[in-house]
Design a protein around this motif. Sequence first.
Motif, PDB file in Angstrom:
ATOM      1  N   ALA A   1       0.532  -1.123   0.136  1.00  0.00           N
ATOM      2  CA  ALA A   1       0.538  -0.194  -0.206  1.00  0.00           C
ATOM      3  C   ALA A   1       0.994   1.454   0.301  1.00  0.00           C
ATOM      4  CB  ALA A   1      -0.940   0.045   1.180  1.00  0.00           C
ATOM      5  N   PRO A   2       1.876   1.394   0.903  1.00  0.00           N
ATOM      6  CA  PRO A   2       2.650   2.850   0.307  1.00  0.00           C
ATOM      7  C   PRO A   2       3.199   3.362  -0.757  1.00  0.00           C
ATOM      8  CG  PRO A   2       3.469   0.893   2.149  1.00  0.00           C
ATOM      9  CD  PRO A   2       2.482   0.822   2.010  1.00  0.00           C
ATOM     10  N   TYR A   3       3.448   2.121  -1.406  1.00  0.00           N
ATOM     11  CA  TYR A   3       3.996   2.019  -2.918  1.00  0.00           C
ATOM     12  C   TYR A   3       2.351   3.204  -3.454  1.00  0.00           C
ATOM     13  CZ  TYR A   3       8.243   0.207  -1.391  1.00  0.00           C
ATOM     14  OH  TYR A   3       8.698  -0.210  -0.311  1.00  0.00           O
ATOM     15  N   VAL A   4       1.296   2.492  -4.044  1.00  0.00           N
ATOM     16  CA  VAL A   4       0.996   3.583  -4.345  1.00  0.00           C
ATOM     17  C   VAL A   4      -0.262   4.299  -3.830  1.00  0.00           C
ATOM     18  CG1 VAL A   4      -0.341   0.681  -5.174  1.00  0.00           C
ATOM     19  CG2 VAL A   4      -1.477   1.847  -3.424  1.00  0.00           C
ATOM     20  N   ASP A   5      -0.010   5.253  -2.080  1.00  0.00           N
ATOM     21  CA  ASP A   5      -0.706   6.122  -1.915  1.00  0.00           C
ATOM     22  C   ASP A   5       0.252   7.088  -2.815  1.00  0.00           C
ATOM     23  OD1 ASP A   5      -1.480   7.792  -0.029  1.00  0.00           O
ATOM     24  OD2 ASP A   5       0.891   8.087   1.256  1.00  0.00           O
ATOM     25  N   GLY A   6      -1.066   7.908  -3.510  1.00  0.00           N
ATOM     26  CA  GLY A   6      -1.117   9.383  -4.284  1.00  0.00           C
ATOM     27  C   GLY A   6      -1.338   8.714  -5.213  1.00  0.00           C
ATOM     28  N   VAL A   7      -0.893   8.066  -6.281  1.00  0.00           N
ATOM     29  CA  VAL A   7      -1.140   6.673  -7.283  1.00  0.00           C
ATOM     30  C   VAL A   7      -2.942   7.637  -8.264  1.00  0.00           C
ATOM     31  CG1 VAL A   7      -1.768   5.735  -8.899  1.00  0.00           C
ATOM     32  CG2 VAL A   7      -0.170   5.741  -7.783  1.00  0.00           C
ATOM     33  N   TYR A   8      -2.230   8.184  -9.106  1.00  0.00           N
ATOM     34  CA  TYR A   8      -3.970   8.449 -10.138  1.00  0.00           C
ATOM     35  C   TYR A   8      -4.075   7.983 -10.663  1.00  0.00           C
ATOM     36  CZ  TYR A   8      -3.058  13.444  -7.446  1.00  0.00           C
ATOM     37  OH  TYR A   8      -2.415  14.469  -6.522  1.00  0.00           O
ATOM     38  N   MET A   9      -5.617   7.683 -11.250  1.00  0.00           N
ATOM     39  CA  MET A   9      -5.859   7.086 -12.113  1.00  0.00           C
ATOM     40  C   MET A   9      -6.870   7.650 -12.744  1.00  0.00           C
ATOM     41  SD  MET A   9      -8.039   3.448 -10.495  1.00  0.00           S
ATOM     42  CE  MET A   9      -8.776   3.243  -9.542  1.00  0.00           C
ATOM     43  N   THR A  10      -7.480   7.303 -14.363  1.00  0.00           N
ATOM     44  CA  THR A  10      -8.996   7.740 -14.657  1.00  0.00           C
ATOM     45  C   THR A  10      -9.992   6.630 -14.835  1.00  0.00           C
ATOM     46  OG1 THR A  10      -7.931   6.892 -16.947  1.00  0.00           O
ATOM     47  CG2 THR A  10      -7.851   9.380 -15.842  1.00  0.00           C
ATOM     48  N   PHE A  11     -11.667   6.184 -14.979  1.00  0.00           N
ATOM     49  CA  PHE A  11     -11.846   5.751 -15.065  1.00  0.00           C
ATOM     50  C   PHE A  11     -13.739   5.856 -14.691  1.00  0.00           C
ATOM     51  CE2 PHE A  11     -13.961   1.520 -12.714  1.00  0.00           C
ATOM     52  CZ  PHE A  11     -13.804   0.594 -13.976  1.00  0.00           C
ATOM     53  N   GLY A  12     -14.098   5.058 -15.273  1.00  0.00           N
ATOM     54  CA  GLY A  12     -15.589   5.592 -15.260  1.00  0.00           C
ATOM     55  C   GLY A  12     -16.681   5.998 -13.368  1.00  0.00           C
ATOM     56  N   ALA A  13     -16.934   7.371 -14.160  1.00  0.00           N
ATOM     57  CA  ALA A  13     -17.564   7.431 -12.060  1.00  0.00           C
ATOM     58  C   ALA A  13     -18.419   6.193 -11.563  1.00  0.00           C
ATOM     59  CB  ALA A  13     -18.846   8.490 -12.514  1.00  0.00           C
ATOM     60  N   ASP A  14     -17.867   6.249 -10.274  1.00  0.00           N
ATOM     61  CA  ASP A  14     -18.052   4.899  -9.339  1.00  0.00           C
ATOM     62  C   ASP A  14     -19.094   4.182  -9.759  1.00  0.00           C
ATOM     63  OD1 ASP A  14     -17.937   3.161  -7.692  1.00  0.00           O
ATOM     64  OD2 ASP A  14     -16.821   3.669  -6.518  1.00  0.00           O
ATOM     65  N   PRO A  15     -19.576   3.628 -10.800  1.00  0.00           N
ATOM     66  CA  PRO A  15     -21.435   2.860 -10.345  1.00  0.00           C
ATOM     67  C   PRO A  15     -21.828   2.489  -9.476  1.00  0.00           C
ATOM     68  CG  PRO A  15     -19.950   1.243 -11.459  1.00  0.00           C
ATOM     69  CD  PRO A  15     -19.575   2.269 -10.707  1.00  0.00           C
ATOM     70  N   ARG A  16     -21.118   2.069  -7.967  1.00  0.00           N
ATOM     71  CA  ARG A  16     -21.566   2.307  -6.907  1.00  0.00           C
ATOM     72  C   ARG A  16     -21.744   3.175  -5.995  1.00  0.00           C
ATOM     73  NH1 ARG A  16     -15.746  -0.927  -4.573  1.00  0.00           N
ATOM     74  NH2 ARG A  16     -15.104   1.961  -5.852  1.00  0.00           N
ATOM     75  N   LEU A  17     -22.132   3.887  -6.522  1.00  0.00           N
ATOM     76  CA  LEU A  17     -22.548   5.450  -5.653  1.00  0.00           C
ATOM     77  C   LEU A  17     -23.668   5.909  -6.457  1.00  0.00           C
ATOM     78  CD1 LEU A  17     -19.178   7.371  -5.464  1.00  0.00           C
ATOM     79  CD2 LEU A  17     -19.470   6.095  -4.166  1.00  0.00           C
ATOM     80  N   ILE A  18     -24.559   5.484  -7.120  1.00  0.00           N
ATOM     81  CA  ILE A  18     -25.700   5.775  -7.657  1.00  0.00           C
ATOM     82  C   ILE A  18     -26.520   4.950  -6.591  1.00  0.00           C
ATOM     83  CG2 ILE A  18     -24.216   6.360  -9.699  1.00  0.00           C
ATOM     84  CD1 ILE A  18     -25.471   4.436 -11.938  1.00  0.00           C
ATOM     85  N   PRO A  19     -28.059   5.401  -7.189  1.00  0.00           N
ATOM     86  CA  PRO A  19     -29.349   4.851  -6.730  1.00  0.00           C
ATOM     87  C   PRO A  19     -29.493   3.716  -7.265  1.00  0.00           C
ATOM     88  CG  PRO A  19     -29.472   7.606  -6.829  1.00  0.00           C
ATOM     89  CD  PRO A  19     -27.974   7.175  -7.602  1.00  0.00           C
ATOM     90  N   ASP A  20     -29.221   3.386  -8.924  1.00  0.00           N
ATOM     91  CA  ASP A  20     -29.347   2.554  -9.117  1.00  0.00           C
ATOM     92  C   ASP A  20     -28.703   1.271  -8.547  1.00  0.00           C
ATOM     93  OD1 ASP A  20     -30.086   4.690 -10.607  1.00  0.00           O
ATOM     94  OD2 ASP A  20     -30.855   4.129 -12.986  1.00  0.00           O
ATOM     95  N   SER A  21     -27.391   1.142  -8.492  1.00  0.00           N
ATOM     96  CA  SER A  21     -26.806   0.225  -8.429  1.00  0.00           C
ATOM     97  C   SER A  21     -26.700  -0.473  -6.314  1.00  0.00           C
ATOM     98  CB  SER A  21     -25.668   0.322  -8.802  1.00  0.00           C
ATOM     99  OG  SER A  21     -24.489   1.317  -7.771  1.00  0.00           O
ATOM    100  N   LYS A  22     -27.242   0.877  -6.114  1.00  0.00           N
ATOM    101  CA  LYS A  22     -27.484   0.427  -4.051  1.00  0.00           C
ATOM    102  C   LYS A  22     -28.105  -1.320  -3.994  1.00  0.00           C
ATOM    103  CE  LYS A  22     -29.098   2.191   0.186  1.00  0.00           C
ATOM    104  NZ  LYS A  22     -30.092   3.428   1.065  1.00  0.00           N
ATOM    105  N   ALA A  23     -29.125  -1.748  -4.342  1.00  0.00           N
ATOM    106  CA  ALA A  23     -29.884  -3.127  -4.128  1.00  0.00           C
ATOM    107  C   ALA A  23     -28.092  -3.512  -4.325  1.00  0.00           C
ATOM    108  CB  ALA A  23     -30.554  -3.307  -4.477  1.00  0.00           C
TER     109      ALA A  23
END
Length: 377
Positions: A267-289
């Motif tokens: 984990a210490p080596y990935v600290d601060g690493v950036y990446m691009t990806f689609g907006a997290d689908p886990r955070l939208i209401p449609d995926s909650k259940a």
Amino acid sequence: MSQTFYKKGFLALAVATALGAASFAQADIKFGVAGPMTGANASFGEQYMKGAQAAADAINKAGGVNGEQIVLVKGDDACEPKQAVSVANKMVQDKVAGVVGHFCSSSTIPASEVYADAGILAITPGSTNPAVTERGLPAMMRMCGRDDQQGIVAGNYIVDVLKGKKVAVINDKDTYGKGLADATAKQLTSRGVKPVLEEGLTRGEKDYSALVTKIRAAGADVVYFGGLHPEAGPLVHQLRTEGLKDVKFMSDDGIVTDEMVATAGGAPYVDGVYMTFGADPRLIPDSKAVVEEFKKAGYEPEGYTLYAYASVQALAAGFNGAKSNKGEDAAKWLKANKVQTVMGTKEWDSKGDLKISDYVVYQWDAAGKYHQLEKQK
């Protein structure tokens, strides 16, 4: 012909007809799930299978596809183009109606030619190279964005937020990695920041000391890497251990897996690493259940899990909407209609690309977890 023989023959015909009808009613529709189930990128194959199976189970419970139950057929291409073609041919032999796959663009592109010849609808959850949908294949679609869209987001973030002045752009020489690196370099250049170094590395190698030396000599303040976690991890590890720990490191959706932590050495080596990806689908209401169901089962639906889930939903919607199990009929229906998925409402253009792409930037932390940063305005 005797009356007795006639009656027996009629009875046999009636039984055969009834059995045939029952067989039809209970028939299965096969969906292939193709990607790296083994090898360095197997974590993505696992995400595909977990998402696809959960979606198939839910759809089957709700009545299936045109009255038929979905059965998944797994195909392991190990992110190798030749193996992907073999997988595709096997899918044709198995008479799949649709395919969720592949993952690596270098696998999806040749495999899709096989599917096209067989009239099979393929939806890739994760192949982002523009060529996937630029060849005029009527039944090749995707549930993700494109490199030329992702590269713009990455390039702008490096300039506007990271304030990069001397950017080294590295790629893994693969269709996906190089395509994305080129798109990012193009955007950087258009913003007045021409890369100070553009270099390729070889997939599978672990010693990037010579490359790190070049990055140091170029005076880079940001390193952008187009590729996957098996190479991104060792590269960022060596940057950190060979005196370049203050250089910012940014990559792409190819590192959206907990395996990134392991390949980087912790984990210490990935600290601060950036990446691009689609907006997290886990955070939208449609995926909650759905997300809650995954978590109850002890699985975190990270990365491409919900992309695969949504891809199965789209296949089912296309076949149900077209009232046909023919791939091109379903693709035509999908391109003319909106589909509700676990990732929200999806629409496709005539090429099979999503009409709206939602790439954002994420950052890894010292605990080895990644989180979505606020969208740029």
